[in-house]
Design a protein around this motif. Structure first.
Motif, PDB file in Angstrom:
ATOM      1  N   TYR A 104       0.840  -1.198   0.000  1.00  7.91           N
ATOM      2  CA  TYR A 104       0.000   0.000   0.000  1.00  7.91           C
ATOM      3  C   TYR A 104       0.876   1.249   0.000  1.00  7.91           C
ATOM      4  N   ASP A 105       1.021   1.887   1.162  1.00  2.79           N
ATOM      5  CA  ASP A 105       1.815   3.115   1.237  1.00  2.79           C
ATOM      6  C   ASP A 105       2.871   3.031   2.337  1.00  2.79           C
ATOM      7  N   PHE A 106       3.287   1.818   2.700  1.00  5.89           N
ATOM      8  CA  PHE A 106       4.345   1.692   3.695  1.00  5.89           C
ATOM      9  C   PHE A 106       5.255   0.525   3.323  1.00  5.89           C
ATOM     10  N   ILE A 107       6.448   0.512   3.914  1.00  7.93           N
ATOM     11  CA  ILE A 107       7.452  -0.508   3.615  1.00  7.93           C
ATOM     12  C   ILE A 107       7.865  -1.204   4.901  1.00  7.93           C
ATOM     13  N   GLN A 108       7.922  -2.529   4.852  1.00  7.58           N
ATOM     14  CA  GLN A 108       8.459  -3.310   5.952  1.00  7.58           C
ATOM     15  C   GLN A 108       9.828  -3.854   5.557  1.00  7.58           C
ATOM     16  N   LEU A 109      10.739  -3.880   6.518  1.00  6.54           N
ATOM     17  CA  LEU A 109      12.092  -4.359   6.277  1.00  6.54           C
ATOM     18  C   LEU A 109      12.332  -5.643   7.064  1.00  6.54           C
ATOM     19  N   GLY A 110      13.318  -6.394   6.620  1.00  2.73           N
ATOM     20  CA  GLY A 110      13.641  -7.623   7.328  1.00  2.73           C
ATOM     21  C   GLY A 110      14.829  -8.328   6.718  1.00  2.73           C
ATOM     22  N   ASN A 111      15.054  -9.552   7.161  1.00  4.56           N
ATOM     23  CA  ASN A 111      16.145 -10.388   6.667  1.00  4.56           C
ATOM     24  C   ASN A 111      15.567 -11.566   5.890  1.00  4.56           C
ATOM     25  N   TYR A 112      16.350 -12.076   4.951  1.00  9.37           N
ATOM     26  CA  TYR A 112      15.890 -13.227   4.180  1.00  9.37           C
ATOM     27  C   TYR A 112      17.038 -14.207   3.977  1.00  9.37           C
ATOM     28  N   ARG A 121      13.058 -17.936   3.231  1.00  5.10           N
ATOM     29  CA  ARG A 121      12.587 -17.677   4.594  1.00  5.10           C
ATOM     30  C   ARG A 121      12.876 -16.218   4.927  1.00  5.10           C
ATOM     31  N   THR A 122      11.840 -15.478   5.274  1.00  5.36           N
ATOM     32  CA  THR A 122      12.013 -14.074   5.631  1.00  5.36           C
ATOM     33  C   THR A 122      11.590 -13.856   7.075  1.00  5.36           C
ATOM     34  N   GLU A 123      12.286 -12.938   7.715  1.00  2.00           N
ATOM     35  CA  GLU A 123      11.928 -12.540   9.078  1.00  2.00           C
ATOM     36  C   GLU A 123      11.876 -11.020   9.127  1.00  2.00           C
ATOM     37  N   LEU A 124      10.666 -10.503   9.314  1.00  2.00           N
ATOM     38  CA  LEU A 124      10.476  -9.063   9.364  1.00  2.00           C
ATOM     39  C   LEU A 124      10.996  -8.506  10.682  1.00  2.00           C
ATOM     40  N   TRP A 125      11.384  -7.247  10.646  1.00  2.20           N
ATOM     41  CA  TRP A 125      11.774  -6.604  11.896  1.00  2.20           C
ATOM     42  C   TRP A 125      10.557  -6.585  12.814  1.00  2.20           C
ATOM     43  N   GLY A 126      10.700  -7.171  13.962  1.00 10.92           N
ATOM     44  CA  GLY A 126       9.581  -7.379  14.868  1.00 10.92           C
ATOM     45  C   GLY A 126       9.381  -8.853  15.140  1.00 10.92           C
ATOM     46  N   GLY A 127      10.005  -9.711  14.283  1.00 14.28           N
ATOM     47  CA  GLY A 127      10.008 -11.135  14.572  1.00 14.28           C
ATOM     48  C   GLY A 127       9.101 -11.999  13.728  1.00 14.28           C
ATOM     49  N   LYS A 128       8.193 -11.423  12.929  1.00 11.44           N
ATOM     50  CA  LYS A 128       7.283 -12.240  12.134  1.00 11.44           C
ATOM     51  C   LYS A 128       8.040 -12.959  11.026  1.00 11.44           C
ATOM     52  N   VAL A 129       7.806 -14.268  10.906  1.00  9.19           N
ATOM     53  CA  VAL A 129       8.464 -15.087   9.895  1.00  9.19           C
ATOM     54  C   VAL A 129       7.457 -15.456   8.808  1.00  9.19           C
ATOM     55  N   ILE A 130       7.848 -15.257   7.543  1.00 15.03           N
ATOM     56  CA  ILE A 130       7.008 -15.621   6.398  1.00 15.03           C
ATOM     57  C   ILE A 130       7.850 -16.462   5.446  1.00 15.03           C
ATOM     58  N   ILE A 131       7.294 -17.582   5.007  1.00 10.88           N
ATOM     59  CA  ILE A 131       7.968 -18.470   4.061  1.00 10.88           C
ATOM     60  C   ILE A 131       7.396 -18.232   2.665  1.00 10.88           C
TER      61      ILE A 131
END
Length: 208
Positions: A104-112, A121-131
């Motif tokens: 939408y109008d925002f960006i989330q950052l994380g590690n992959y 495997r991605t882990e967003l800043w804040g701890g949420k993991v999405i495969i």
């Protein structure tokens, strides 16, 4: 992609040959490499104008390629706009294991981290993991319940005409799509020209 692969990619030019007699009679498709292909899905002609729908296929490394969602969403616009712009979610793999996910109008950052040839495997800043799962047969990435397609640089189209297939002239009255990417959709090319007998038309697709 290897240096040799990039060099070939830069040199690649595909040609789609169309033969028109009084009306569209046939077309022949050629490509410089079996890995690259192009297909004309539809041709419409009316009032000295014909439209071509050209779909392209080219190899890419999904682990280096940004992805955009197939589905579009309302953009960030005032509610009173009669036709507000639409936007797509976008995933971009960065350096040193970082990625960003635009929504939408925002960006989330994380590690992959790529777990195997088709899994990330991605882990967003804040701890949420999405495969995420990549499907090599459809070239789509399934991520957080949405299908994503590769976001590739758009090619350059040049349309030429000839009566003998020896001398070619560039057609200037062509409406070529202005897009910054090839996201899996077909390209529609409109040519403002009356069809002549025994006339050949080529659509040159070049990757810069």
């Amino acid at each position: 992609m290897s240096p040799d692969g990039r060099s070939f990619f830069n040199r690649l030019t595909q040609k789609l040959f169309l033969c028109f007699l009084v009306s569209l009679s046939f077309f022949d498709l050629k490509a410089d490499s079996p890995k690259y292909s192009a297909e004309i899905l539809n041709v419409n002609y009316s009032k000295n104008k014909f439209d071509l729908s050209v779909c392209l296929s080219r190899p890419f490394d999904w682990r280096l390629t940004p992805f955009v969602s197939k589905k579009t969403f309302p953009g960030n616009a005032p509610p009173w706009l009669p036709d507000p712009p639409r936007t797509r979610h976008r995933i971009t793999w960065g350096t040193e294991g970082m990625f960003d996910w635009f929504q939408y109008d925002f960006i989330q950052l994380g590690n992959y981290q790529f777990a195997d040839e088709v899994t990330v495997r991605t882990e967003l800043w804040g701890g949420k993991v999405i495969i995420g799962k990549f499907n090599p047969e459809t070239n789509t990435l399934l991520y957080d319940g949405l299908e994503y397609v590769p976001f590739l640089p758009a090619p350059k189209f040049t349309v030429r005409v000839s009566e003998n297939m020896k001398t070619w002239e560039t057609i200037e009255s062509v409406e070529i799509p202005i897009r910054d990417s090839d996201n899996g959709d077909c390209f529609r090319i409109s040519i403002n020209r009356a069809i002549k007998k025994y006339e050949y038309i080529t659509v040159n697709v070049s990757y810069q």
